[in-house]
Write a protein that holds these residues in place. Sequence first.
Motif, PDB file in Angstrom:
ATOM      1  N   ASP A 152       1.561  -5.293  -3.392  1.00 53.68           N
ATOM      2  CA  ASP A 152       0.469  -4.315  -3.436  1.00 53.68           C
ATOM      3  C   ASP A 152       0.811  -3.144  -4.349  1.00 53.68           C
ATOM      4  OD1 ASP A 152      -1.060  -5.827  -1.802  1.00 53.68           O
ATOM      5  OD2 ASP A 152      -1.202  -4.392  -0.151  1.00 53.68           O
ATOM      6  N   GLN A 156      -1.295  -2.113  -7.645  1.00 58.09           N
ATOM      7  CA  GLN A 156      -1.937  -0.800  -7.652  1.00 58.09           C
ATOM      8  C   GLN A 156      -0.981   0.278  -8.175  1.00 58.09           C
ATOM      9  OE1 GLN A 156      -3.502  -0.173  -3.722  1.00 58.09           O
ATOM     10  NE2 GLN A 156      -4.671  -2.065  -3.749  1.00 58.09           N
ATOM     11  N   THR A 174       1.729   5.989  -0.992  1.00 60.33           N
ATOM     12  CA  THR A 174       1.695   4.560  -0.649  1.00 60.33           C
ATOM     13  C   THR A 174       1.148   4.291   0.753  1.00 60.33           C
ATOM     14  OG1 THR A 174       3.974   4.677   0.183  1.00 60.33           O
ATOM     15  CG2 THR A 174       3.678   4.079  -2.141  1.00 60.33           C
ATOM     16  N   GLN A 176      -1.801   3.717   1.949  1.00 61.55           N
ATOM     17  CA  GLN A 176      -2.747   2.600   2.062  1.00 61.55           C
ATOM     18  C   GLN A 176      -2.050   1.253   1.886  1.00 61.55           C
ATOM     19  OE1 GLN A 176      -5.824   2.878   3.143  1.00 61.55           O
ATOM     20  NE2 GLN A 176      -5.520   5.096   3.276  1.00 61.55           N
ATOM     21  N   GLN A 177      -1.125   1.187   0.942  1.00 51.38           N
ATOM     22  CA  GLN A 177      -0.396  -0.065   0.705  1.00 51.38           C
ATOM     23  C   GLN A 177       0.481  -0.423   1.903  1.00 51.38           C
ATOM     24  OE1 GLN A 177      -0.570   2.463  -1.456  1.00 51.38           O
ATOM     25  NE2 GLN A 177      -1.781   1.566  -3.118  1.00 51.38           N
ATOM     26  N   LYS A 179      -0.059   0.502   5.055  1.00 50.57           N
ATOM     27  CA  LYS A 179      -0.951   0.080   6.137  1.00 50.57           C
ATOM     28  C   LYS A 179      -1.407  -1.361   5.941  1.00 50.57           C
ATOM     29  CE  LYS A 179      -2.923   4.536   7.565  1.00 50.57           C
ATOM     30  NZ  LYS A 179      -4.173   5.340   7.653  1.00 50.57           N
ATOM     31  N   ARG A 180      -1.756  -1.705   4.708  1.00 50.87           N
ATOM     32  CA  ARG A 180      -2.241  -3.062   4.432  1.00 50.87           C
ATOM     33  C   ARG A 180      -1.138  -4.091   4.671  1.00 50.87           C
ATOM     34  NH1 ARG A 180      -3.538  -2.210  -0.340  1.00 50.87           N
ATOM     35  NH2 ARG A 180      -5.647  -1.490   0.066  1.00 50.87           N
TER      36      ARG A 180
END
Length: 263
Positions: A152, A156, A174, A176-177, A179-180
Amino acid sequence: MDSLYLDFLKGMLKPLAATAVVLMAVVLSFAQNLGLEKEMVYSIARAFLQLSVIGFVLEFIFSRENAGWIVLAYLFMVVVAGYTAGQRAKHVPRGKYIAVASILAGTSVTMFLLVVLNVFPFTPRYIIPVAGMMVGNAMTVTGVTMKRLREDLKMQKSLVETALALGATPRQATVQQVKRALVIALSPVLDNAKTVGLISLPGAMTGLIMGGASPLEAIQLQIVVMNMLIGAATVSSITSTYLCWPVFFTKAYQLETKVFTTE
């Protein structure tokens, strides 16, 4: 000791008979030109050997009732699991060490709580099988988390670099990355907990029932197992994300470019 070997050989008659099922799979693989025949035979032969050896090792440890052997067996499982998880995330620098530390953190904390709360006594017969389930599950989740997080960040990269340029810390850039990666890694564990008993009966529960235990007793143990798997997996996966930051970023809070250029 001679009687132990004799009983073992007699008991292996049924497992040997069950290899007929593998033979069926080999024939089907050959008929469909899958080319998996050798791998099937190798896999089952290796599993046969490994389980036979570990059976005698556990018999030895159980007969000693020594805390040192429990710790040694547990650390051996953690190291092997960390190595395997690191192999899955092979493009993460020092991935094997990160995986070992993460799995150790998640499983040891969970095991400590279970022992302190008197859920399991600290004896080889309980701790080693329970630790094995936790370590194996944490291994899978940790490997997926590390691999997914790197992928990720690579995809990104521009977004992360923009956030860093605006003054964000690696953690903020980071979020969001991370969490994903955690959601993707933990989802199978949570989905399994949602469907346990409805689609399939888990191994621990099945083993107890086949061993003559009451189904009600079996589900009590299985509930404990599901709880500890979720706890250990969550702690291990989150720990791995924290330990990955130093290898993904420079001391100047910039992305470590060389980490994301390898395929």
